[in-house]
Design an enzyme around this catalytic site. Structure first.
Site, PDB file in Angstrom:
ATOM      1  N   ARG A 205       0.951  -1.109  -0.163  1.00 37.94           N
ATOM      2  CA  ARG A 205       0.017  -0.054   0.120  1.00 37.94           C
ATOM      3  C   ARG A 205       0.830   1.306  -0.181  1.00 37.94           C
ATOM      4  O   ARG A 205       2.030   1.267   0.217  1.00 37.94           O
ATOM      5  CB  ARG A 205      -0.828   0.138   1.079  1.00 37.94           C
ATOM      6  CG  ARG A 205      -1.672  -1.316   1.272  1.00 37.94           C
ATOM      7  CD  ARG A 205      -2.647  -1.341   2.598  1.00 37.94           C
ATOM      8  NE  ARG A 205      -3.391  -2.390   2.929  1.00 37.94           N
ATOM      9  CZ  ARG A 205      -3.107  -3.435   3.491  1.00 37.94           C
ATOM     10  NH1 ARG A 205      -1.895  -3.815   4.022  1.00 37.94           N
ATOM     11  NH2 ARG A 205      -3.993  -4.784   3.564  1.00 37.94           N
ATOM     12  N   HIS A 313      -3.283   3.705  -6.032  1.00 35.69           N
ATOM     13  CA  HIS A 313      -3.620   2.334  -5.275  1.00 35.69           C
ATOM     14  C   HIS A 313      -3.929   1.319  -6.162  1.00 35.69           C
ATOM     15  O   HIS A 313      -3.796  -0.062  -5.966  1.00 35.69           O
ATOM     16  CB  HIS A 313      -4.773   2.614  -4.346  1.00 35.69           C
ATOM     17  CG  HIS A 313      -4.946   1.570  -3.177  1.00 35.69           C
ATOM     18  ND1 HIS A 313      -4.289   1.203  -2.360  1.00 35.69           N
ATOM     19  CD2 HIS A 313      -6.007   0.517  -3.505  1.00 35.69           C
ATOM     20  CE1 HIS A 313      -4.823   0.015  -1.706  1.00 35.69           C
ATOM     21  NE2 HIS A 313      -5.728  -0.265  -2.308  1.00 35.69           N
ATOM     22  N   ARG A 316      -1.691  -1.660  -6.919  1.00 33.67           N
ATOM     23  CA  ARG A 316      -1.760  -2.714  -6.059  1.00 33.67           C
ATOM     24  C   ARG A 316      -2.376  -4.020  -6.802  1.00 33.67           C
ATOM     25  O   ARG A 316      -2.144  -5.306  -6.553  1.00 33.67           O
ATOM     26  CB  ARG A 316      -1.972  -2.555  -4.710  1.00 33.67           C
ATOM     27  CG  ARG A 316      -2.406  -3.472  -3.485  1.00 33.67           C
ATOM     28  CD  ARG A 316      -2.814  -2.740  -2.396  1.00 33.67           C
ATOM     29  NE  ARG A 316      -3.621  -3.631  -1.461  1.00 33.67           N
ATOM     30  CZ  ARG A 316      -2.848  -4.614  -0.730  1.00 33.67           C
ATOM     31  NH1 ARG A 316      -1.736  -4.662  -0.675  1.00 33.67           N
ATOM     32  NH2 ARG A 316      -3.986  -5.177   0.409  1.00 33.67           N
ATOM     33  N   HIS A 339      -3.901  -9.246   4.330  1.00 36.02           N
ATOM     34  CA  HIS A 339      -5.236  -9.287   4.698  1.00 36.02           C
ATOM     35  C   HIS A 339      -5.227 -10.495   5.857  1.00 36.02           C
ATOM     36  O   HIS A 339      -4.925 -11.538   5.572  1.00 36.02           O
ATOM     37  CB  HIS A 339      -6.123  -9.505   3.722  1.00 36.02           C
ATOM     38  CG  HIS A 339      -6.315  -8.512   2.628  1.00 36.02           C
ATOM     39  ND1 HIS A 339      -7.202  -7.324   3.157  1.00 36.02           N
ATOM     40  CD2 HIS A 339      -5.772  -7.953   1.519  1.00 36.02           C
ATOM     41  CE1 HIS A 339      -7.408  -6.146   2.034  1.00 36.02           C
ATOM     42  NE2 HIS A 339      -6.559  -6.679   1.011  1.00 36.02           N
ATOM     43  N   TYR A 348      -9.531 -11.845  -6.051  1.00 34.71           N
ATOM     44  CA  TYR A 348      -8.602 -11.837  -6.903  1.00 34.71           C
ATOM     45  C   TYR A 348      -8.606 -13.112  -7.684  1.00 34.71           C
ATOM     46  O   TYR A 348      -8.448 -13.400  -8.860  1.00 34.71           O
ATOM     47  CB  TYR A 348      -7.345 -11.302  -6.230  1.00 34.71           C
ATOM     48  CG  TYR A 348      -6.884 -10.035  -6.033  1.00 34.71           C
ATOM     49  CD1 TYR A 348      -6.947  -9.129  -6.915  1.00 34.71           C
ATOM     50  CD2 TYR A 348      -6.970  -9.597  -4.840  1.00 34.71           C
ATOM     51  CE1 TYR A 348      -6.908  -7.622  -6.946  1.00 34.71           C
ATOM     52  CE2 TYR A 348      -6.891  -8.255  -4.289  1.00 34.71           C
ATOM     53  CZ  TYR A 348      -6.811  -7.474  -5.489  1.00 34.71           C
ATOM     54  OH  TYR A 348      -6.519  -5.841  -5.489  1.00 34.71           O
TER      55      TYR A 348
END
Length: 399
Positions: A205, A313, A316, A339, A348
């Site tokens: 991030r 962002h 990412r 996460h 994803y």
């Protein structure tokens, strides 16, 4: 005189020295409460207890003190006492100050009902508040009132139980290709080129990248540690712990990111272990606004052929999609992305249609290889094809 055992199934009544009657009962929270006033007769006290019992049975009962605790002071105290990241605390304070307290702050906790919540949400949206902000405000209010129910036992039910109010449609963010990422890196001033490459191929991030120090980088192993992040608060920049425990991780870089980072460390980073890896032109910590101006972000996106509305962002997403395309497990993706929940990793994995096509093609090859070869069967001769036959099945002449 206290009522005799077995005479009442709920509560008890006793006669005071004054000659009036006092009613008491044990609420659903296990706390004994006394009626707010005494009664002239035992019958009146009994009727009052019957009403209270009925409210408890129907689920309409609230603690009497709920009528005294206002949502405004209670909510502010809730935010102040919570263990929160500094940026999260500021976000909660802003949500409460702008969207909750002006509309609901003077109400007693017990007076807030589902209909109150529906009317409040409509006022927010009609007043121009965006749906994402309304959802965030609702989620904060629900968390506050959950404490009033479960921990403080001031109210019996949380009125924030309306289906759909905690969700909003999020348009799918654009995902840059590898070619686009490298083109964008070329459009950057030299000191920011590696920032783009590392952001895209590491999945870190912005705040994690901005907080990296030389001691966090191991070029031999090709890894970066993420032990902290940089947060932009109202009046200052602050280094702090990562977003969550899962965000404190070590990420292995692919060769392209490793090479870009090695060149960047050589040309732009001090030798000390605490030297910040990515800084502005004058060595100051990175701020999103200053960065965008320094690199002319909009023009750079256009020159690189990036998708419209592309955010930093979104880089990412490129790295996370590439990681998912390798066939990485859900647990591996969770670690790489930082996460604690499987939700994002599963998104994803499900969204990676290219990888899914590769899997299907591989399955086809295996299926074809495993199938038994068809047996050869002799062809059935048609009439007229035997040498002994004449045309169209007419017997050939003999002699």
């Amino acid at each position: 005189m206290a009522n005799k055992a077995g005479k009442r199934r709920f509560g008890n009544i006793r006669k005071r020295a004054s000659g009036r009657f006092q009613a008491r009962y044990i609420g659903p929270d296990g706390i004994e409460r006394t009626a707010p006033h005494t009664f002239a007769t035992e019958r009146e006290a009994s009727r009052w207890l019957t009403v209270v019992e009925s409210e408890i049975i129907k689920g309409d009962w609230t603690a009497p003190e709920a009528g005294e605790v206002q949502l405004g002071p209670y909510g502010q105290k809730w935010i102040a006492e919570r263990k929160l990241q500094p940026r999260t605390r500021e976000n909660y304070e802003d949500l409460f100050r702008l969207h909750i307290r002006p509309h609901l702050g003077t109400l007693a906790l017990g007076a807030v009902k589902p209909q109150t919540i529906r009317s409040w949400r409509k006022r927010l949206l009609d007043g121009g508040t965006s749906e994402p902000q309304a959802v965030k405000a609702y989620s904060l209010l629900r968390a506050i009132l959950n404490t009033a129910v479960k921990e403080d036992e001031i109210i019996r039910q949380n009125p924030c139980r309306i289906a759909g109010y905690d969700r909003y449609h999020t348009p799918e963010r654009p995902v840059a290709t590898v070619v686009q990422v490298l083109a964008l890196a070329e459009q950057m001033p030299a000191r920011f080129s590696a920032l783009i490459v590392v952001a895209a191929f590491s999945g870190l991030r912005w705040g994690e990248l901005a907080a990296l120090r030389r001691s966090d980088v191991d070029l031999t192993a090709g890894t970066v540690r993420v032990p902290r992040k940089l947060a932009a608060l109202r009046n200052r920049m602050e280094f702090g712990a990562p977003k969550s425990e899962a965000s404190n991780r070590t990420v292995t870089l692919p060769a392209a990111a490793r090479s870009a980072l090695a060149a960047h460390l050589r040309d732009y980073v001090g030798e000390g272990p605490d030297a910040t890896v990515f800084t502005g032109e004058k060595g100051a910590v990175l701020r999103t606004g200053n960065f965008r101006r320094a690199v002319d972000w909009t023009a750079a996106l256009r020159a690189a052929g990036m998708p419209a509305g592309f955010h930093f962002h979104d880089l990412r997403h490129t790295g996370n999609n590439l990681a998912a395309a390798t066939g990485a497990s859900t647990r591996d993706l969770m670690h790489r992305m930082g996460h604690a929940s499987m939700r994002a990793a599963l998104i994803y994995q499900h969204a990676n249609s290219e990888r899914d096509r590769e899997i299907a093609a591989g399955m086809d090859r295996r299926i074809a290889k495993a199938q038994p070869k068809p047996k050869k069967t002799p062809r059935k001769r048609r009439k007229g094809t035997d040498p002994e036959d004449g045309p169209a099945g007419v017997p050939a002449r003999t002699g």
